[in-house]
Design an enzyme around this catalytic site. Structure first.
Site, PDB file in Angstrom:
ATOM      1  N   GLY A 158       0.808  -1.204   0.000  1.00 40.99           N
ATOM      2  CA  GLY A 158       0.000   0.000   0.000  1.00 40.99           C
ATOM      3  C   GLY A 158       0.842   1.254   0.000  1.00 40.99           C
ATOM      4  O   GLY A 158       2.070   1.216   0.081  1.00 40.99           O
ATOM      5  N   GLY A 188       1.120   5.384   1.575  1.00 36.22           N
ATOM      6  CA  GLY A 188       0.716   6.327   2.602  1.00 36.22           C
ATOM      7  C   GLY A 188       0.853   7.741   2.080  1.00 36.22           C
ATOM      8  O   GLY A 188       0.946   7.973   0.880  1.00 36.22           O
ATOM      9  N   GLY A 189       0.878   8.697   3.006  1.00 37.91           N
ATOM     10  CA  GLY A 189       0.973  10.082   2.592  1.00 37.91           C
ATOM     11  C   GLY A 189       2.275  10.413   1.899  1.00 37.91           C
ATOM     12  O   GLY A 189       2.327  11.256   1.016  1.00 37.91           O
ATOM     13  N   VAL A 224       4.879   0.962   0.794  1.00 35.35           N
ATOM     14  CA  VAL A 224       5.315  -0.150   1.634  1.00 35.35           C
ATOM     15  C   VAL A 224       5.184  -1.442   0.845  1.00 35.35           C
ATOM     16  O   VAL A 224       4.171  -1.680   0.171  1.00 35.35           O
ATOM     17  CB  VAL A 224       4.479  -0.230   2.936  1.00 35.35           C
ATOM     18  N   LYS A 228       9.783   0.094   3.516  1.00 32.64           N
ATOM     19  CA  LYS A 228       9.108   1.353   3.226  1.00 32.64           C
ATOM     20  C   LYS A 228      10.070   2.281   2.510  1.00 32.64           C
ATOM     21  O   LYS A 228      11.218   2.455   2.944  1.00 32.64           O
ATOM     22  CB  LYS A 228       8.607   2.007   4.515  1.00 32.64           C
ATOM     23  N   ASP A 260      -0.506  -7.750  15.190  1.00 35.04           N
ATOM     24  CA  ASP A 260       0.311  -8.962  15.086  1.00 35.04           C
ATOM     25  C   ASP A 260      -0.407 -10.046  15.883  1.00 35.04           C
ATOM     26  O   ASP A 260      -0.121 -10.257  17.059  1.00 35.04           O
ATOM     27  CB  ASP A 260       1.711  -8.699  15.629  1.00 35.04           C
TER      28      ASP A 260
END
Length: 374
Positions: A19, A21-22, A26, A41, A165
């Site tokens: 995905g 992020g801002g 990742v 990342k 997790d």
């Protein structure tokens, strides 16, 4: 930026994208020498392109990325995602060498804290709320407390930034973290957090944030767990509160949420420790007294109005029944005068007189009562 099969520095094989992020992307990757999956990342090239080649802004973005590495790596706690490695390399993109910096973190295959929360909220079930607090929220508070103890403020706490997790929550995404041990970042910052969880002071100026900024975001998370997910139309930067808390336990939780999400940071809990203590006290009192329903604020007038109409209906019904009874009692003598006079005469005579007038039994023909032949 990274395609499946890409190998970074002969150690990490990219498996799939997890995905964006801002500011970063990742990926799930496999560590060749230790035969384990990790999360990598990197700074998103798309995000860097939004700076239109402004070298100062790009350098500021890279500095924030490095800051995340240092902020996360300095914290050792079971409820905080652990940094495994950090590196930089050149990536061949369409024949051009592009510099790439990356963070290698532990890979958390589960969902996020959001999936432990009900869309509608757990109110009014006190047991479900208490279980969620014990199993998930208190561990998150433990992780945030460790973050604050390291001199760092996360500044982007939300359910989606807490990875699960198994049943263990782990706080991730320190891209907006501020640390007293790190040099401040210069340059403008267009991504300041997520509005629904962002405190008013964070929106105005990141430099005015402190641990109470994270307390505000935690208060919003707690509110969502009880009342349900906030819709996109929710006005940000405001104090959250439960609509109609109907038991002492939920009324205490409402006061705790109001305090945690107060618009003035001076009115909030001054630490995660104080936040947790208030929740523990509310839970302890609830266990001692048990659930007890009380009149919710704002409902007394409505309830009184409803009860008034109930009693009016009862009174009208009683009056109608009484009127029908009187009508029947007053009307019967006129409808059956002969029968009434006969019954009155028979009643006034003695049983002996009645027996004298009755014909002898043997003179009567009564086939209905005759015994059948044996």
């Amino acid at each position: 930026m990274l395609k499946t099969g890409t190998v970074l520095e002969d150690k990490w094989v990219v498996l799939e994208s997890l995905g964006k992020g801002g500011m970063g992307e990742v990926f799930r990757a496999h560590q060749l020498n230790l035969h384990r999956d990790v999360a990598i990342k990197i700074v998103s090239q798309e995000w860097l392109d939004t700076f239109d080649g402004d070298e100062e802004e790009i350098e500021s973005a890279i500095s924030r990325f490095r800051r995340e590495v240092k902020a996360t790596a300095s914290i050792r706690h079971a409820n905080v995602v652990q940094i495994i490695d950090y590196g930089s390399t050149n990536l061949d993109m369409n024949g051009n060498e592009v510099p790439l910096e990356y963070i290698v973190m532990e890979y958390i295959p589960g969902a996020t804290l959001r999936f432990t929360m009900s869309e509608e909220g757990y109110e009014p079930d006190e047991k479900l709320v208490s279980t969620w607090l014990e199993d998930y929220f208190f561990p998150v508070l433990d992780g945030v407390e460790a973050i604050h103890a390291s001199g760092t403020v996360h500044r982007d706490l939300k359910p989606e930034n807490v990875l699960m997790d198994g049943n263990i929550p782990k706080i991730a995404d320190f891209g907006l973290a501020a640390s007293s041990r790190l040099a401040p970042i210069t340059g403008s910052v267009d991504v300041k957090g997520t509005a629904a969880y962002m405190s008013p002071e964070q929106f105005v100026d990141l430099k005015r944030t402190d641990v109470r900024t994270d307390v505000y975001a935690l208060g919003k998370i707690l509110y969502e767990a009880i009342a349900g997910k906030m819709p996109p139309t929710t006005i940000p930067f405001k104090t959250a509160s439960l609509d109609h808390p109907e038991t002492p336990f939920f009324q205490k939780l409402d006061r705790i949420i109001r305090t945690a999400t107060a618009e003035r940071k001076e009115d909030r809990f001054d630490s995660v420790v104080a936040f947790r203590a208030a929740l523990k006290e509310a839970m302890s009192e609830a266990e001692t007294t048990g659930p007890k329903r009380v009149e919710a604020p704002g409902r007394s007038a409505k309830s009184t109005h409803q009860f008034k109409w109930v009693w009016i209906a009862v009174l009208v019904t009683l009056l109608a029944v009484s009127a029908m009874t009187v009508w029947h009692l007053a009307g019967e003598p006129r409808l059956f005068p002969a029968r009434d006079r006969q019954q009155s005469t028979m009643t006034s005579r003695s049983p002996a007189a009645v027996d004298e007038e009755r014909p002898p039994f043997e003179d009567q023909e009564s086939p209905q009562t005759a015994s059948p032949p044996m």
